[in-house]
Design an enzyme around this catalytic site. Structure first.
Site, PDB file in Angstrom:
ATOM      1  N   ASP A   1      22.788   1.704 -20.513  1.00  0.00           N
ATOM      2  CA  ASP A   1      23.036   2.386 -20.912  1.00  0.00           C
ATOM      3  C   ASP A   1      22.973   3.490 -22.188  1.00  0.00           C
ATOM      4  O   ASP A   1      22.482   2.843 -23.361  1.00  0.00           O
ATOM      5  CB  ASP A   1      24.802   1.796 -21.208  1.00  0.00           C
ATOM      6  CG  ASP A   1      25.977   2.234 -21.359  1.00  0.00           C
ATOM      7  OD1 ASP A   1      26.144   4.234 -22.183  1.00  0.00           O
ATOM      8  OD2 ASP A   1      26.661   2.178 -22.008  1.00  0.00           O
TER       9      ASP A   1
ATOM     10  N   GLY B   1      26.037   5.312 -26.497  1.00  0.00           N
ATOM     11  CA  GLY B   1      27.103   5.995 -26.712  1.00  0.00           C
ATOM     12  C   GLY B   1      28.038   5.640 -27.365  1.00  0.00           C
ATOM     13  O   GLY B   1      28.787   5.995 -28.483  1.00  0.00           O
TER      14      GLY B   1
ATOM     15  N   ASP C   1      30.070  -1.140 -13.081  1.00  0.00           N
ATOM     16  CA  ASP C   1      29.426  -2.382 -14.331  1.00  0.00           C
ATOM     17  C   ASP C   1      30.628  -2.889 -15.745  1.00  0.00           C
ATOM     18  O   ASP C   1      31.830  -1.671 -15.775  1.00  0.00           O
ATOM     19  CB  ASP C   1      28.414  -1.891 -14.867  1.00  0.00           C
ATOM     20  CG  ASP C   1      28.976  -0.693 -16.551  1.00  0.00           C
ATOM     21  OD1 ASP C   1      29.643  -1.841 -17.964  1.00  0.00           O
ATOM     22  OD2 ASP C   1      28.945   0.392 -15.989  1.00  0.00           O
TER      23      ASP C   1
ATOM     24  N   CYS D   1      34.043 -19.849  -2.022  1.00  0.00           N
ATOM     25  CA  CYS D   1      32.146 -19.629  -2.307  1.00  0.00           C
ATOM     26  C   CYS D   1      31.064 -20.815  -2.708  1.00  0.00           C
ATOM     27  O   CYS D   1      31.430 -21.740  -2.052  1.00  0.00           O
ATOM     28  CB  CYS D   1      32.562 -19.720  -4.423  1.00  0.00           C
ATOM     29  SG  CYS D   1      31.692 -19.179  -5.243  1.00  0.00           S
TER      30      CYS D   1
ATOM     31  N   CYS E   1      28.658 -20.657  -4.455  1.00  0.00           N
ATOM     32  CA  CYS E   1      27.578 -21.171  -6.282  1.00  0.00           C
ATOM     33  C   CYS E   1      28.210 -22.029  -6.572  1.00  0.00           C
ATOM     34  O   CYS E   1      28.144 -23.436  -5.854  1.00  0.00           O
ATOM     35  CB  CYS E   1      28.758 -20.073  -7.296  1.00  0.00           C
ATOM     36  SG  CYS E   1      30.111 -20.685  -7.604  1.00  0.00           S
TER      37      CYS E   1
ATOM     38  N   CYS F   1      31.329 -24.308  -7.415  1.00  0.00           N
ATOM     39  CA  CYS F   1      32.045 -24.539  -6.465  1.00  0.00           C
ATOM     40  C   CYS F   1      31.970 -25.486  -5.697  1.00  0.00           C
ATOM     41  O   CYS F   1      32.721 -26.699  -4.766  1.00  0.00           O
ATOM     42  CB  CYS F   1      32.488 -23.342  -5.197  1.00  0.00           C
ATOM     43  SG  CYS F   1      33.687 -22.429  -6.209  1.00  0.00           S
TER      44      CYS F   1
ATOM     45  N   HIS G   1      30.316 -18.421 -11.380  1.00  0.00           N
ATOM     46  CA  HIS G   1      31.081 -18.935 -10.447  1.00  0.00           C
ATOM     47  C   HIS G   1      31.603 -16.615 -10.256  1.00  0.00           C
ATOM     48  O   HIS G   1      31.331 -16.268  -9.082  1.00  0.00           O
ATOM     49  CB  HIS G   1      32.194 -19.153 -10.310  1.00  0.00           C
ATOM     50  CG  HIS G   1      33.276 -18.635  -9.236  1.00  0.00           C
ATOM     51  ND1 HIS G   1      33.401 -19.324  -8.130  1.00  0.00           N
ATOM     52  CD2 HIS G   1      33.915 -18.000  -9.695  1.00  0.00           C
ATOM     53  CE1 HIS G   1      34.928 -19.044  -7.813  1.00  0.00           C
ATOM     54  NE2 HIS G   1      35.023 -18.041  -8.702  1.00  0.00           N
TER      55      HIS G   1
END
Length: 387
Positions: free
Chosen positions: A93, A96, A267, A305, A307, A310, A336
């Protein structure tokens, strides 16, 4: 051998698109969600953990990295990819939005912005050229134009004046950009929620010519309906072969609706910020792991999930970590949430490719409106031990 920067279509469903973004640092399937790594790190995550979620591209920020550790230092240490252990694509980015958010700490003129650091009060200057140079020093795969993002609501004449200055700055950014194989610069479309101003902004940017186009100035308090109606009139004006990036968005429902309107890249700090405040995103909406009802719940956050939070831990354990103010709680829940966002985007992408997006979108929205899983919908609460 590096590749030319380009977006290649794979499938479409209405205005929704699936494709591949080819860059000097790898190929990214789209639509894609970029975890926010503002200061060279995704908060509470190692980059191995970020990779494990399926993320293909991350975001950094010019304003924060210029203040510390400094773009020249990052360049001397091998560039941002090496510095933060992310060899894949990085979008930066322009700074700004952060500068404009400083309020009385900044002074805007036609050439750029003078501001005081929020860290130590030191005086700095950002211009379109300086922002572009900093992003070059960081070795950003995708460089963003330096622009002004006025707060909404605002009078149409104020939005128009701001947008036209951003367009003049975009031309200067393009002049300062150093073309390299596989690298890109995106122009940022402004104009608030005014259709005529958005169209004028697109005409200005496509006249200059960029490798991709971002839609800025949304998700700043205008509400989802206005955001979607603005996308409805904006995305059809962007060249089909160019990647489209909606900045700073958003909730799972925001992502789905925006993909349906032709957006490829996103994003947002929501999944990481939520992870640090005990909120978990799931297929059944959000859970607050601080709530007492989770204190003795042996089930995982989500039965779908894979991850670490989990597959290794219970809701009860995560509840305990947040109640005890242990840093592991934010780490696991951030992991997660980012895994959920990546799984959401993969599912949407698959539905576009398979021609089932309409049904998949209806299913997602129905599931988000439902309550938490009942015990008989969950897998047995046998949480595997850590080896």
């Amino acid at each position: 051998m590096s590749t030319a920067f380009r977006w290649v279509e794979q499938a479409r469903s209405g205005r929704a698109r699936a494709g591949h973004l080819h860059t000097a640092h790898g190929i990214v399937p789209t639509p894609t969600f970029m975890p926010v790594g503002t200061v060279g790190t995704v908060k509470a995550m190692t980059m191995d953990a970020v990779r494990s979620t399926g993320a293909g591209i991350v975001l950094g920020n010019t304003y924060h990295l210029m203040l510390r550790p400094g773009a020249e230092r990052v360049r001397a240490l091998g560039g941002l990819h090496r510095f933060m252990d992310w060899p894949g694509p990085i979008l930066t980015d322009s700074g700004g939005f952060q500068v404009m958010s400083l309020g009385p700490l900044r002074k805007l003129d036609q050439d750029g912005v003078t501001f005081n650091s929020h860290i130590d009060g030191s005086r700095h200057r950002l211009t379109p050229e300086r922002s572009t140079d900093i992003q070059h020093a960081l070795d950003a795969t995708i460089t963003m134009c330096f622009d002004e993002c006025p707060a909404l609501p605002a009078a149409p004449e104020v939005i128009a004046q701001s947008m036209r200055m951003s367009m003049r700055w975009a031309a200067r950014c393009r002049e300062a950009f150093v073309p390299r194989q596989g690298y890109a610069q995106y122009g940022i479309i402004q104009g608030g929620t005014e259709p005529e101003l958005r169209a004028e902004s697109v005409r200005s940017l496509t006249g200059i010519g960029f490798e991709g186009y971002a839609i800025g100035g949304l998700a700043v308090g205008e509400g989802q309906d206005l955001m979607f109606s603005t996308l409805d009139v904006t995305t059809p004006l962007i060249p089909w072969e160019s990647p489209r990036y909606l900045m700073g968005v958003g909730t799972p429902d925001d992502l789905l609706g925006s993909v349906e309107r032709g957006v490829d890249m996103f994003d947002c700090v929501m999944p990481t910020r939520a992870g640090r405040t005990a909120r978990a995103y799931t297929e059944r909406g959000t859970l607050n792991l601080r709530n007492a009802r989770h204190a003795v719940d042996a089930r995982p956050i989500s039965p779908h999930c894979d991850c670490l939070a989990c597959t290794r831990h219970s809701r009860a354990y995560l509840h305990h970590l947040f109640r005890a103010n242990e840093i592991l709680g934010p780490m696991l829940l951030t992991w997660h949430n980012l895994a959920y966002y990546q799984r959401l985007m993969r599912g949407i992408r698959t539905a576009i490719v398979e021609g089932t997006l309409e049904g998949h979108a209806a299913w997602l929205r129905t599931e988000w409106s439902r309550e938490d899983w009942t015990p008989d919908e969950m897998p047995p609460p046998d949480i595997p031990p850590v080896p």
